[in-house]
Design a protein around this motif. Sequence first.
Motif, PDB file in Angstrom:
ATOM      1  N   GLY A 110      -7.649  -4.805   5.070  1.00 61.49           N
ATOM      2  CA  GLY A 110      -7.056  -3.460   5.003  1.00 61.49           C
ATOM      3  C   GLY A 110      -5.577  -3.766   5.827  1.00 61.49           C
ATOM      4  O   GLY A 110      -4.985  -2.587   5.987  1.00 61.49           O
ATOM      5  N   ASP A 111      -5.200  -4.812   6.433  1.00 65.65           N
ATOM      6  CA  ASP A 111      -4.087  -5.157   7.231  1.00 65.65           C
ATOM      7  C   ASP A 111      -2.692  -5.278   6.393  1.00 65.65           C
ATOM      8  O   ASP A 111      -2.411  -6.460   6.332  1.00 65.65           O
ATOM      9  N   LEU A 112      -2.345  -4.431   5.688  1.00 67.83           N
ATOM     10  CA  LEU A 112      -1.174  -4.388   5.016  1.00 67.83           C
ATOM     11  C   LEU A 112      -0.038  -3.668   5.563  1.00 67.83           C
ATOM     12  O   LEU A 112      -0.191  -2.633   6.148  1.00 67.83           O
ATOM     13  N   GLU A 113       1.332  -4.054   5.248  1.00 63.41           N
ATOM     14  CA  GLU A 113       2.520  -3.525   5.974  1.00 63.41           C
ATOM     15  C   GLU A 113       2.903  -2.156   5.396  1.00 63.41           C
ATOM     16  O   GLU A 113       3.087  -1.279   6.338  1.00 63.41           O
ATOM     17  N   TYR A 114       2.771  -1.974   4.184  1.00 60.40           N
ATOM     18  CA  TYR A 114       3.414  -0.740   3.362  1.00 60.40           C
ATOM     19  C   TYR A 114       2.245   0.034   2.865  1.00 60.40           C
ATOM     20  O   TYR A 114       1.356  -0.641   2.228  1.00 60.40           O
ATOM     21  N   TRP A 115       2.204   1.372   2.887  1.00 57.56           N
ATOM     22  CA  TRP A 115       1.198   1.979   2.161  1.00 57.56           C
ATOM     23  C   TRP A 115       1.764   3.190   1.325  1.00 57.56           C
ATOM     24  O   TRP A 115       2.694   3.895   2.006  1.00 57.56           O
ATOM     25  N   GLY A 116       0.917   3.641   0.435  1.00 59.93           N
ATOM     26  CA  GLY A 116       1.422   5.001  -0.351  1.00 59.93           C
ATOM     27  C   GLY A 116       0.538   5.876   0.335  1.00 59.93           C
ATOM     28  O   GLY A 116      -0.082   5.950   1.171  1.00 59.93           O
ATOM     29  N   GLN A 117       0.906   7.115  -0.281  1.00 56.08           N
ATOM     30  CA  GLN A 117       0.251   8.390   0.598  1.00 56.08           C
ATOM     31  C   GLN A 117      -1.158   8.678   0.040  1.00 56.08           C
ATOM     32  O   GLN A 117      -1.889   9.392   0.393  1.00 56.08           O
ATOM     33  N   GLY A 118      -1.348   8.164  -1.017  1.00 52.87           N
ATOM     34  CA  GLY A 118      -2.833   8.121  -1.743  1.00 52.87           C
ATOM     35  C   GLY A 118      -2.797   9.110  -2.678  1.00 52.87           C
ATOM     36  O   GLY A 118      -2.196  10.049  -2.747  1.00 52.87           O
ATOM     37  N   THR A 119      -3.867   8.916  -3.666  1.00 50.67           N
ATOM     38  CA  THR A 119      -3.945  10.085  -4.785  1.00 50.67           C
ATOM     39  C   THR A 119      -5.829  10.080  -4.908  1.00 50.67           C
ATOM     40  O   THR A 119      -6.374   9.191  -4.937  1.00 50.67           O
ATOM     41  N   GLN A 120      -6.120  11.405  -5.064  1.00 58.00           N
ATOM     42  CA  GLN A 120      -7.650  11.675  -5.154  1.00 58.00           C
ATOM     43  C   GLN A 120      -8.105  11.468  -6.476  1.00 58.00           C
ATOM     44  O   GLN A 120      -7.587  11.833  -7.446  1.00 58.00           O
ATOM     45  N   VAL A 121      -9.204  10.720  -6.503  1.00 57.14           N
ATOM     46  CA  VAL A 121     -10.166  10.597  -7.854  1.00 57.14           C
ATOM     47  C   VAL A 121     -11.264  11.286  -7.454  1.00 57.14           C
ATOM     48  O   VAL A 121     -11.885  10.817  -6.414  1.00 57.14           O
ATOM     49  N   THR A 122     -11.691  12.269  -8.303  1.00 56.58           N
ATOM     50  CA  THR A 122     -12.834  12.620  -8.196  1.00 56.58           C
ATOM     51  C   THR A 122     -13.680  12.584  -9.301  1.00 56.58           C
ATOM     52  O   THR A 122     -13.429  13.085 -10.688  1.00 56.58           O
ATOM     53  N   VAL A 123     -15.089  11.834  -9.374  1.00 58.14           N
ATOM     54  CA  VAL A 123     -15.838  11.618 -10.559  1.00 58.14           C
ATOM     55  C   VAL A 123     -17.172  12.684 -10.382  1.00 58.14           C
ATOM     56  O   VAL A 123     -17.519  12.587  -9.564  1.00 58.14           O
ATOM     57  N   SER A 124     -16.989  13.710 -11.524  1.00 55.85           N
ATOM     58  CA  SER A 124     -18.262  14.576 -11.400  1.00 55.85           C
ATOM     59  C   SER A 124     -19.420  13.819 -12.450  1.00 55.85           C
ATOM     60  O   SER A 124     -18.985  13.181 -13.295  1.00 55.85           O
ATOM     61  N   SER A 125     -20.512  14.316 -11.867  1.00 55.72           N
ATOM     62  CA  SER A 125     -21.720  13.937 -12.444  1.00 55.72           C
ATOM     63  C   SER A 125     -22.129  14.821 -13.616  1.00 55.72           C
ATOM     64  O   SER A 125     -21.746  15.918 -13.882  1.00 55.72           O
TER      65      SER A 125
END
Length: 125
Positions: A110-125
Amino acid sequence: AQLVESGGGVVQAGGSLRLSCTISGLIFDDFTIGWFRQTPGKEREGVSCISNVDGRTYQPDSMKGRFTISKDEAKSTNDLQMSDLKPEDTAVYYCAADSRTFSATYYSHGDLEYWGQGTQVTVSS
């Protein structure tokens, strides 16, 4: 460089979701661009990436089969198609980019230079 993820949300188990990463401020083809995910209390793990060396996809064995990465150079986007989702796929998904020659070592760490802020993924059962 700016990376912006979109497409996250809530989906039922067995469903599909497509994440998109819009990239600006860098020369798209010069960078390895990929996806990671992280849940609270767990280490960040790589999902898939496209190498800047030969354009090939690199993917940990645990991610093969249900996650497909693609890119659209004209739109400067990198997408992650996720299918047959399971509750354990619930996580924040991040897009990341690196200008160095692709290495499975730095990607797996996971040693990368640039990152986004992330997006949540939720999987319901």
